[in-house]
Design an enzyme around this catalytic site. Structure first.
Site, mmCIF file in Angstrom:
data_model
loop_
_atom_site.group_PDB
_atom_site.id
_atom_site.type_symbol
_atom_site.label_atom_id
_atom_site.label_comp_id
_atom_site.label_asym_id
_atom_site.label_seq_id
_atom_site.Cartn_x
_atom_site.Cartn_y
_atom_site.Cartn_z
ATOM 1 N N GLU A 22 2.416 -4.684 3.811
ATOM 2 C CA GLU A 22 3.294 -4.130 4.852
ATOM 3 C C GLU A 22 2.467 -3.504 5.973
ATOM 4 O O GLU A 22 1.254 -3.331 5.859
ATOM 5 C CB GLU A 22 4.225 -3.056 4.269
ATOM 6 C CG GLU A 22 5.614 -3.553 3.905
ATOM 7 C CD GLU A 22 6.484 -3.856 5.115
ATOM 8 O OE1 GLU A 22 5.981 -3.816 6.260
ATOM 9 O OE2 GLU A 22 7.673 -4.154 4.926
ATOM 10 N N ASN A 152 13.665 -0.699 8.484
ATOM 11 C CA ASN A 152 12.784 -1.807 8.861
ATOM 12 C C ASN A 152 13.018 -2.198 10.311
ATOM 13 O O ASN A 152 13.913 -1.681 10.984
ATOM 14 C CB ASN A 152 13.044 -3.028 7.954
ATOM 15 C CG ASN A 152 12.151 -3.048 6.744
ATOM 16 O OD1 ASN A 152 10.933 -2.852 6.845
ATOM 17 N ND2 ASN A 152 12.726 -3.262 5.577
ATOM 18 N N ASP A 203 13.401 -7.746 7.727
ATOM 19 C CA ASP A 203 12.304 -6.841 7.377
ATOM 20 C C ASP A 203 11.593 -6.392 8.653
ATOM 21 O O ASP A 203 12.229 -6.120 9.657
ATOM 22 C CB ASP A 203 11.363 -7.522 6.373
ATOM 23 C CG ASP A 203 10.697 -6.525 5.437
ATOM 24 O OD1 ASP A 203 10.022 -5.601 5.928
ATOM 25 O OD2 ASP A 203 10.841 -6.670 4.203
#
Length: 296
Positions: A22, A152, A203
């Site tokens: 991430e 997100n 995301d």
């Protein structure tokens, strides 16, 4: 989807696969890409020109990095914003964020052109409504949106007048007008794109120089492009199903680096998805932008 997926073209960077890759970002001053393995408590550092990768162990789960100056960065962790010395990796907590709440950790975030940071928190087990989205400017913390489950897609339009975000569980990508000088909202969030019933979940995201938003779609193995008027106009295939976040990299910010994850996958699923958790450098050309520094 308005167009058929574009087949993958690019390379998988040769690094240990992440449990939960991430928060990628890029420093053009040093040609260095950075990203996190949140669950593995690692910070990854990659010289893009050579693909040389180094791994730095972290004391707690972390998810966002931003440049302060040549010697310092900030990283967002379970307890707040830490100042990181690039040379030594030393960390100093400078802005506590939910530091007294053991349930939550940091998740998605990005620096606005004003030097302010939007940062989201979420439950470590994705507990419903346990997180929030905050605005941090020069150490001052402001709660923007509470009751968030999985924050997100935080990013900003090129003119700095709009912010995007999602709570992944809602399947709705939101847009809100903000003050370009402060990054504080001046209106109420509106639905920018409704992904209800679509494959995978929204995301991480970045917004390019033309105002096109590029969003990683977890569970679908793709990075999707959205026009400024909220239409999905392109989808780039990625050879890992749980794609998590893109970043613009390279001397001209003209390539996408995309993280992915192995989180929650069984042995059988991993065998069927052998690239899961790797980080990818896509060949598809983009008109990206470099991230601004965070202002202390």
């Amino acid at each position: 989807m308005s167009t058929d997926p574009i087949p993958f073209a690019g390379t998988a960077l040769n690094e240990p696969a992440c449990l939960l890759g991430e928060g990628p970002t890029y420093d053009p001053h040093t040609d260095t890409a950075w990203w996190f393995d949140i669950l593995g408590k690692r910070l990854m550092e990659c010289t893009v020109a050579t693909s040389e990768i180094r791994s730095h162990t972290l004391p707690e789960m972390s998810s966002v990095l931003a440049r302060v100056d040549a010697d310092r960065q900030i990283i967002a962790t379970e307890t707040g914003l830490h100042l990181r010395t690039v040379r030594t990796g030393a960390l100093e907590l400078i802005t506590p964020i939910e530091s007294d709440n053991p349930v939550t950790r940091s998740n998605d975030g990005r620096v606005h052109q004003s030097g302010a940071l939007w940062i989201g928190t979420m439950g470590k087990q994705a507990e419903a409504g346990a997180g929030a989205i905050y605005h941090v400017a020069r150490g001052s913390l402001t709660l923007l949106y509470a009751g968030i489950s999985i924050p997100n897609a935080i990013c900003f339009s090129p003119d700095g007048a709009a912010a995007y975000f999602t709570d992944t569980v809602t399947a709705k990508l939101m847009r809100v007008a903000i003050d370009p000088a402060t990054a504080l909202p001046v209106g109420e969030p509106q639905v920018f794109f409704d992904h209800s019933g679509g494959e995978g979940g929204l995301d991480g995201a970045v917004c390019d120089a033309d105002g096109v938003l590029w969003n990683a779609r977890w569970g679908a193995g793709s990075v999707d492009a959205y026009s400024a008027d909220g239409k999905r106009i392109k989808s780039l295939s990625v050879p890992a199903s749980q794609t998590s976040c893109p970043a613009f990299v390279g001397a001209d910010a003209d390539r996408l680096l995309v993280t992915s994850a192995q989180q929650g996958m069984s042995a059988e699923a991993l065998a069927a998805d052998p690239e899961a958790g790797k980080t990818f450098l896509l060949d598809h050309p983009v008109r990206g932008r470099f991230e601004p520094n965070y202002i202390l």
